[in-house]
Scaffold this motif. Structure first.
Motif, PDB file in Angstrom:
ATOM      1  N   ALA A  10       1.173  -1.545   0.080  1.00 26.16           N
ATOM      2  CA  ALA A  10       0.221   0.211   0.302  1.00 26.16           C
ATOM      3  C   ALA A  10       1.032   0.992  -0.132  1.00 26.16           C
ATOM      4  CB  ALA A  10      -0.761  -0.354   1.221  1.00 26.16           C
ATOM      5  N   TYR A  11       0.729   1.564  -0.821  1.00 26.26           N
ATOM      6  CA  TYR A  11       1.582   3.430  -0.995  1.00 26.26           C
ATOM      7  C   TYR A  11       1.330   4.456   0.062  1.00 26.26           C
ATOM      8  CZ  TYR A  11       3.930   1.705  -5.353  1.00 26.26           C
ATOM      9  OH  TYR A  11       4.837   1.316  -5.731  1.00 26.26           O
ATOM     10  N   PRO A  12       2.137   5.606   0.351  1.00 23.89           N
ATOM     11  CA  PRO A  12       1.530   5.819   1.447  1.00 23.89           C
ATOM     12  C   PRO A  12      -0.053   6.588   0.997  1.00 23.89           C
ATOM     13  CG  PRO A  12       4.202   6.670   0.931  1.00 23.89           C
ATOM     14  CD  PRO A  12       2.899   5.493  -0.378  1.00 23.89           C
ATOM     15  N   VAL A  16      -3.924   0.983  -2.969  1.00 26.01           N
ATOM     16  CA  VAL A  16      -3.279  -0.755  -2.496  1.00 26.01           C
ATOM     17  C   VAL A  16      -2.699  -1.390  -4.099  1.00 26.01           C
ATOM     18  CG1 VAL A  16      -3.775  -2.836  -2.045  1.00 26.01           C
ATOM     19  CG2 VAL A  16      -4.724  -0.969  -0.897  1.00 26.01           C
ATOM     20  N   ALA A  17      -1.417  -1.318  -4.057  1.00 30.55           N
ATOM     21  CA  ALA A  17      -1.294  -1.855  -5.759  1.00 30.55           C
ATOM     22  C   ALA A  17      -1.122  -2.955  -5.689  1.00 30.55           C
ATOM     23  CB  ALA A  17      -0.098  -1.142  -5.880  1.00 30.55           C
ATOM     24  N   LEU A  18      -1.192  -4.207  -4.588  1.00 33.88           N
ATOM     25  CA  LEU A  18      -0.140  -5.374  -5.032  1.00 33.88           C
ATOM     26  C   LEU A  18      -0.841  -5.715  -3.526  1.00 33.88           C
ATOM     27  CD1 LEU A  18       3.225  -5.819  -5.182  1.00 33.88           C
ATOM     28  CD2 LEU A  18       0.922  -6.538  -7.091  1.00 33.88           C
ATOM     29  N   GLY A  35      -0.182  -7.959 -17.530  1.00 37.71           N
ATOM     30  CA  GLY A  35      -1.677  -7.642 -17.371  1.00 37.71           C
ATOM     31  C   GLY A  35      -2.221  -6.114 -17.299  1.00 37.71           C
ATOM     32  N   PRO A  36      -3.384  -5.796 -17.469  1.00 38.55           N
ATOM     33  CA  PRO A  36      -3.363  -4.298 -17.453  1.00 38.55           C
ATOM     34  C   PRO A  36      -2.693  -2.928 -16.576  1.00 38.55           C
ATOM     35  CG  PRO A  36      -5.330  -5.243 -16.870  1.00 38.55           C
ATOM     36  CD  PRO A  36      -3.881  -5.856 -16.265  1.00 38.55           C
ATOM     37  N   SER A  37      -2.319  -2.010 -17.327  1.00 35.19           N
ATOM     38  CA  SER A  37      -1.797  -0.819 -16.733  1.00 35.19           C
ATOM     39  C   SER A  37      -2.379  -0.532 -14.909  1.00 35.19           C
ATOM     40  CB  SER A  37      -1.846   0.671 -17.117  1.00 35.19           C
ATOM     41  OG  SER A  37      -1.630   1.356 -16.847  1.00 35.19           O
ATOM     42  N   GLY A  38      -1.109  -0.435 -13.977  1.00 37.98           N
ATOM     43  CA  GLY A  38      -1.904  -0.418 -12.224  1.00 37.98           C
ATOM     44  C   GLY A  38      -2.345  -1.294 -11.806  1.00 37.98           C
ATOM     45  N   CYS A  39      -1.720  -2.519 -12.415  1.00 40.13           N
ATOM     46  CA  CYS A  39      -2.228  -3.638 -12.548  1.00 40.13           C
ATOM     47  C   CYS A  39      -0.938  -4.688 -10.702  1.00 40.13           C
ATOM     48  CB  CYS A  39      -2.411  -5.179 -12.943  1.00 40.13           C
ATOM     49  SG  CYS A  39      -0.864  -5.888 -13.546  1.00 40.13           S
ATOM     50  N   GLY A  40      -0.276  -3.166 -10.760  1.00 34.93           N
ATOM     51  CA  GLY A  40       0.994  -4.086  -9.719  1.00 34.93           C
ATOM     52  C   GLY A  40       2.144  -4.658 -10.734  1.00 34.93           C
ATOM     53  N   LYS A  41       2.254  -4.493 -11.590  1.00 33.26           N
ATOM     54  CA  LYS A  41       3.579  -5.197 -11.776  1.00 33.26           C
ATOM     55  C   LYS A  41       5.175  -4.638 -11.400  1.00 33.26           C
ATOM     56  CE  LYS A  41       2.123  -4.123 -16.440  1.00 33.26           C
ATOM     57  NZ  LYS A  41       0.865  -3.991 -16.094  1.00 33.26           N
ATOM     58  N   THR A  42       5.027  -3.079 -12.239  1.00 33.32           N
ATOM     59  CA  THR A  42       6.228  -2.366 -11.930  1.00 33.32           C
ATOM     60  C   THR A  42       6.838  -2.301 -10.029  1.00 33.32           C
ATOM     61  OG1 THR A  42       6.231  -0.751 -13.572  1.00 33.32           O
ATOM     62  CG2 THR A  42       6.843  -0.551 -11.600  1.00 33.32           C
ATOM     63  N   THR A  43       5.791  -1.937  -9.602  1.00 35.06           N
ATOM     64  CA  THR A  43       5.850  -2.465  -8.422  1.00 35.06           C
ATOM     65  C   THR A  43       5.919  -3.356  -7.488  1.00 35.06           C
ATOM     66  OG1 THR A  43       3.881  -0.936  -7.907  1.00 35.06           O
ATOM     67  CG2 THR A  43       4.706  -2.459  -5.931  1.00 35.06           C
ATOM     68  N   THR A  44       6.003  -4.607  -7.882  1.00 37.19           N
ATOM     69  CA  THR A  44       6.656  -6.194  -7.819  1.00 37.19           C
ATOM     70  C   THR A  44       8.073  -6.008  -8.173  1.00 37.19           C
ATOM     71  OG1 THR A  44       4.136  -7.371  -8.510  1.00 37.19           O
ATOM     72  CG2 THR A  44       6.355  -8.574  -8.490  1.00 37.19           C
TER      73      THR A  44
HETATM   74  P1  ADP Z   1       1.420  -1.096 -13.560  1.00 38.60           P
HETATM   75  O1  ADP Z   1       3.209  -1.930 -13.536  1.00 38.60           O
HETATM   76  O2  ADP Z   1       1.062  -3.151 -13.600  1.00 38.60           O
HETATM   77  O3  ADP Z   1       1.120  -0.126 -14.431  1.00 38.60           O
HETATM   78  P2  ADP Z   1       1.595  -0.269 -10.801  1.00 38.60           P
HETATM   79  O4  ADP Z   1       2.650  -1.306 -10.099  1.00 38.60           O
HETATM   80  O5  ADP Z   1       3.205   1.111 -11.516  1.00 38.60           O
HETATM   81  O6  ADP Z   1       1.589  -1.040 -11.782  1.00 38.60           O
HETATM   82  O7  ADP Z   1       0.795   1.077 -10.345  1.00 38.60           O
HETATM   83  C1  ADP Z   1       0.017  -0.005  -9.243  1.00 38.60           C
HETATM   84  C2  ADP Z   1      -0.600   0.633  -8.617  1.00 38.60           C
HETATM   85  O8  ADP Z   1      -0.463   1.555  -7.620  1.00 38.60           O
HETATM   86  C3  ADP Z   1      -1.704   1.944  -9.432  1.00 38.60           C
HETATM   87  O9  ADP Z   1      -3.015   2.598  -8.508  1.00 38.60           O
HETATM   88  C4  ADP Z   1      -0.212   2.840  -9.563  1.00 38.60           C
HETATM   89  O10 ADP Z   1      -1.404   4.158  -9.624  1.00 38.60           O
HETATM   90  C5  ADP Z   1      -0.025   3.070  -7.914  1.00 38.60           C
HETATM   91  N1  ADP Z   1       1.242   3.317  -7.851  1.00 38.60           N
HETATM   92  C6  ADP Z   1       2.518   2.862  -7.899  1.00 38.60           C
HETATM   93  N2  ADP Z   1       3.760   3.847  -7.519  1.00 38.60           N
HETATM   94  C7  ADP Z   1       2.552   4.591  -6.419  1.00 38.60           C
HETATM   95  C8  ADP Z   1       3.245   5.396  -5.889  1.00 38.60           C
HETATM   96  N3  ADP Z   1       4.531   6.566  -6.182  1.00 38.60           N
HETATM   97  N4  ADP Z   1       2.627   6.178  -4.799  1.00 38.60           N
HETATM   98  C9  ADP Z   1       1.258   6.080  -5.139  1.00 38.60           C
HETATM   99  N5  ADP Z   1       0.147   5.049  -5.606  1.00 38.60           N
HETATM  100  C10 ADP Z   1       1.520   4.665  -6.579  1.00 38.60           C
END
Ligand code: ADP
Ligand code: ADP
Length: 227
Positions: A10-12, A16-18, A35-44
């Motif tokens: 959960a970002y601050p 909730v990303a994951l 997965g689609p944009s915003g599903c948490g791939k980059t976060t992972t």
């Molecule tokens: P993906 O790579 O699948 O597009 P991300 O991991 O970038 O997904 O993002 C997952 C979710 O977390 C999205 O809803 C995105 O807007 C949110 N998110 C990503 N980075 C941040 C951040 N630094 N602060 C708040 N929300 C974030």
């Protein structure tokens, strides 16, 4: 081996990303997160090199929690390739790649030799080494990005949409090149894409994520259910 154990983020700001993601990226395999944009791939992906830390669960690299590792030391063992390559604009192509071995303590001369070999390995003409990134096509820049990520001899590579900004023909070329390199090098690769065809083409295993940060499927490409 990279292991995600019940990982949540959960970002601050409350996003909730994951939610409780568990999966294992095996050594020597390409594991694709799709997965689609915003599903948490980059976060992972960024949890592996601690650009992002989980709010729950653990990420283990070769059995050890990355949370206990110094980020700078951790990143020396992890190559990172992003969309648009992220090259240093004021350095030549050769120096972009040679920077990595220099940072690892090799002599400039040795580093340049390694860099030249890697440029060839990713299918670039040695002459592009003296050019600047802006003088290269998008596809060539991505190849340089891959060469730079390989330059550290890192056993683990994180690749975030590395081929998404180039046209389909070049993309297919880059995919071939990656598969060829991987059959030689056998790195442990975590690869992010929103393109299911790319995931199927490249992945030894494919993790399909859903918006909301949950895992829909984790399977061999041939075993993926269409849903
Ligand atoms: P993906 O790579 O699948 O597009 P991300 O991991 O970038 O997904 O993002 C997952 C979710 O977390 C999205 O809803 C995105 O807007 C949110 N998110 C990503 N980075 C941040 C951040 N630094 N602060 C708040 N929300 C974030
Ligand atoms: P090996 O056991 O020799 O590594 P494979 O890699 O082909 O052989 O995988 C054997 C089985 O393990 C397959 O059924 C496959 O679905 C599963 N598998 C492969 N990679 C993973 C992974 N990263 N996580 C979970 N299961 C996997």
């Amino acid at each position: 081996m990279i292991e995600f154990r019940d990982v949540g983020k959960a970002y601050p700001d409350g996003t909730v990303a994951l939610r409780s993601l568990s999966l294992t990226a095996r050594e020597g395999q390409i594991t694709v997160l799709v997965g689609p944009s915003g599903c948490g791939k980059t976060t992972t992906l960024r949890m592996v090199n601690r650009m992002v830390d989980p709010t729950s669960g653990q990420v283990l690299l070769d059995g050890a929690d990355v949370g206990g590792r110094d980020p700078a030391a951790l990143r020396r063992g992890i190559g990172y390739v992003i969309q648009n390559a992220g090259l240093f604009p004021h350095r030549t192509v050769l120096d972009n790649v040679a920077t990595v071995p220099v940072l690892l303590g090799r002599s400039r001369r040795e580093a340049r030799t390694t860099a030249a070999e890697l440029l060839e390995r990713v299918g670039l003409d040695p002459r592009v080494g003296s050019r600047y990134p802006a003088q290269l096509s998008g596809g060539q820049q991505q190849r340089v990005g891959v060469a730079r990520a390989l330059a550290g001899d890192a056993p683990v590579l994180l690749m975030d949409e590395p081929f998404s900004a180039v046209d389909p023909v070049v993309r297919a070329d880059l995919q071939d090149e990656l598969l060829r390199l991987q059959s030689d090098l056998g790195r442990t690769i975590l690869f992010v894409t929103h393109d299911i065809d790319e995931a199927i083409r490249l992945g030894d295993m494919v993790a399909v994520l859903r918006v909301g940060g949950t895992l829909a499927q984790f399977a061999h490409p041939a075993e993926l259910l269409s849903s």
